[in-house]
Scaffold this motif. Structure first.
Motif, PDB file in Angstrom:
ATOM      1  N   ALA A 175       0.931  -1.228   0.003  1.00 31.53           N
ATOM      2  CA  ALA A 175      -0.039   0.029   0.098  1.00 31.53           C
ATOM      3  C   ALA A 175       0.892   1.261  -0.016  1.00 31.53           C
ATOM      4  O   ALA A 175       1.895   1.346   0.644  1.00 31.53           O
ATOM      5  CB  ALA A 175      -1.174  -0.025   1.172  1.00 31.53           C
ATOM      6  N   MET A 177       1.053   5.736   0.439  1.00 32.41           N
ATOM      7  CA  MET A 177       0.205   6.740   0.727  1.00 32.41           C
ATOM      8  C   MET A 177       1.290   7.890   0.799  1.00 32.41           C
ATOM      9  O   MET A 177       2.476   7.722   1.165  1.00 32.41           O
ATOM     10  CB  MET A 177      -0.575   6.452   2.022  1.00 32.41           C
ATOM     11  N   HIS A 181      -0.059  10.338   5.995  1.00 31.42           N
ATOM     12  CA  HIS A 181      -1.240   9.557   6.101  1.00 31.42           C
ATOM     13  C   HIS A 181      -1.512   8.975   7.244  1.00 31.42           C
ATOM     14  O   HIS A 181      -0.396   8.447   7.891  1.00 31.42           O
ATOM     15  CB  HIS A 181      -1.402   8.753   4.982  1.00 31.42           C
ATOM     16  N   LEU A 183      -2.080   6.017   8.183  1.00 28.21           N
ATOM     17  CA  LEU A 183      -1.739   4.742   8.132  1.00 28.21           C
ATOM     18  C   LEU A 183       0.039   4.423   7.953  1.00 28.21           C
ATOM     19  O   LEU A 183       0.379   3.412   7.913  1.00 28.21           O
ATOM     20  CB  LEU A 183      -2.513   3.758   7.059  1.00 28.21           C
ATOM     21  N   ASP A 193      -7.843  -3.097   6.716  1.00 24.32           N
ATOM     22  CA  ASP A 193      -7.594  -1.873   7.098  1.00 24.32           C
ATOM     23  C   ASP A 193      -7.812  -0.341   6.177  1.00 24.32           C
ATOM     24  O   ASP A 193      -7.781   0.657   6.283  1.00 24.32           O
ATOM     25  CB  ASP A 193      -6.062  -1.472   7.614  1.00 24.32           C
ATOM     26  N   LEU A 194      -8.106  -0.764   4.757  1.00 23.78           N
ATOM     27  CA  LEU A 194      -8.230  -0.016   3.817  1.00 23.78           C
ATOM     28  C   LEU A 194      -9.757   0.212   3.302  1.00 23.78           C
ATOM     29  O   LEU A 194     -10.121   0.529   2.266  1.00 23.78           O
ATOM     30  CB  LEU A 194      -7.187  -0.361   2.554  1.00 23.78           C
ATOM     31  N   GLU A 197     -10.871   3.282   2.937  1.00 20.14           N
ATOM     32  CA  GLU A 197     -10.015   4.601   2.154  1.00 20.14           C
ATOM     33  C   GLU A 197     -10.712   4.518   0.628  1.00 20.14           C
ATOM     34  O   GLU A 197     -10.929   3.549   0.099  1.00 20.14           O
ATOM     35  CB  GLU A 197      -8.744   3.999   2.324  1.00 20.14           C
ATOM     36  N   ILE A 199      -9.427   4.245  -2.950  1.00 21.21           N
ATOM     37  CA  ILE A 199      -8.540   3.818  -3.641  1.00 21.21           C
ATOM     38  C   ILE A 199      -8.301   4.306  -4.989  1.00 21.21           C
ATOM     39  O   ILE A 199      -9.211   4.276  -5.680  1.00 21.21           O
ATOM     40  CB  ILE A 199      -8.628   2.147  -3.562  1.00 21.21           C
ATOM     41  N   LEU A 223     -13.203  -3.034  -1.312  1.00 23.17           N
ATOM     42  CA  LEU A 223     -12.496  -1.843  -1.387  1.00 23.17           C
ATOM     43  C   LEU A 223     -13.301  -0.834  -2.388  1.00 23.17           C
ATOM     44  O   LEU A 223     -13.877  -1.018  -3.189  1.00 23.17           O
ATOM     45  CB  LEU A 223     -11.354  -2.192  -2.365  1.00 23.17           C
ATOM     46  N   VAL A 245      -5.389   6.026  -1.678  1.00 21.91           N
ATOM     47  CA  VAL A 245      -4.216   5.207  -1.501  1.00 21.91           C
ATOM     48  C   VAL A 245      -4.180   4.465  -2.678  1.00 21.91           C
ATOM     49  O   VAL A 245      -4.998   4.091  -3.324  1.00 21.91           O
ATOM     50  CB  VAL A 245      -4.637   4.275  -0.282  1.00 21.91           C
ATOM     51  N   LEU A 247      -2.586   0.480  -4.384  1.00 21.66           N
ATOM     52  CA  LEU A 247      -1.942  -0.684  -4.270  1.00 21.66           C
ATOM     53  C   LEU A 247      -0.877  -1.105  -5.296  1.00 21.66           C
ATOM     54  O   LEU A 247      -1.423  -1.147  -6.482  1.00 21.66           O
ATOM     55  CB  LEU A 247      -2.977  -1.753  -3.921  1.00 21.66           C
TER      56      LEU A 247
END
Length: 304
Positions: A175, A177, A181, A183, A193-194, A197, A199, A223, A245, A247
């Motif tokens: 991830a 960011m 951020h 995280l 945890d995302l 958020e 994406i 997501l 965020v 990936l």
């Protein structure tokens, strides 16, 4: 138009004409060519017979080149020069010192490990021209299948029948960011945890996107892939601007576009793809392509 029959002329005979034209003596020309005088005489006679013209007038005291001989000597000199250049070029190609290699690669490799490897390769082989085509995995496969690329770098699991793969290593996803951020301070995060958020995602046709979607479905995490871009560089720019965020493959974070961003490894689930070289099964690589393939296999582990 039908091409006229060509006489059987050797490079040695062309050299004999030039030497005799220069020295005007069979004795001197034979010494220059390191031939016996009778051997040189036979070479000139055979050439004149093959051409059907007299190139030299002989007497007991001197050798005089004819008008036809002067014209042929000029052509012979050009032919030998061109042949020498061609031989040198062929040797350079065979020794992987010259040529063109077209390489198709997934974007994470193009912006990650590949530049330093190509720089090291070209330091030793500056005469080899390299064209890099970057895109999603499906684009790499199509470039290899169609012959547009000499070979590709992509994912070697479940390749189609026309392709053969050579594994280089594994590519993990992380991830990414902005450093500010919430995280970004964690050592690892999971897909869960995302969940809340936004994406920034790649298109559904990319292997990275399909890997993420499959993992999210498996663990039951919805997501919110709110912004879709087609290039990893664009994704990093959008992440840096605070849009969301990303990936991405870990290798992507080696490039200058990742400055100011924080990459956090994924813990649950750990997303991994197997990377490697992809070639057309029935295609024999050119000398330059073969050299780059060998170099990539050797240098890949050092670059990671």
């Amino acid at each position: 138009m039908r091409r006229p029959a060509l006489p059987d002329v050797s490079a040695r005979q062309l050299e004999a004409v030039l030497a005799l034209a220069e020295y005007g003596s069979f004795v001197a020309a034979a010494a220059r060519l390191r031939l016996s005088q009778p051997a040189l005489t036979r070479a000139i006679q055979r050439l004149e017979t093959a051409l059907g013209v007299r190139l030299f007038d002989r007497s007991t005291r001197r050798v005089q080149i004819t008008a036809a001989g002067r014209e042929f000597a000029a052509v012979a000199e050009r032919m030998l020069n061109d042949f020498g250049i061609t031989v040198q070029s062929v040797r350079e190609v065979a020794e992987e010192r010259r040529g063109l290699v077209v390489l198709s690669t997934i974007m994470s490799v193009a912006g990650g490990a590949l530049p330093s490897i190509v720089a090291a390769y070209r330091a030793d082989r500056p005469g080899v021209e390299i064209h890099v085509r970057e895109g999603v995995h499906a684009t790499v496969l199509e470039d290899v299948r169609s012959g547009v690329s000499d070979f590709g770098i992509g994912y070697v699991d479940e390749l189609p029948d026309y392709a053969v793969g050579t594994a280089l290593g594994r590519e993990t996803l992380c991830a990414v960011m902005p450093a500010r951020h919430p995280l970004a301070s964690r050592r690892r995060i999971g897909l869960a945890d995302l969940a809340g958020e936004a994406i920034v995602a790649l298109p559904t046709g990319s292997r990275t996107r399909r890997t993420i979607d499959a993992a999210a479905a498996t663990v039951g995490v919805p997501l919110r892939q709110m912004v879709v871009v087609t290039q990893l560089a664009t994704m990093l720019a959008f992440v840096g601007a605070g849009v969301g965020v990303g990936l991405v493959p870990t290798g992507t974070m080696r490039g200058p576009l990742a400055r100011g961003l924080r990459a956090v490894p994924l813990s649950e689930p750990r997303l991994v793809n197997r990377l490697g070289l992809i070639a057309l099964r029935e295609r024999e690589p050119t000398p330059a392509a073969s050299g780059l393939l060998t170099f990539l296999r050797r240098e890949w582990s050092r670059a990671h």
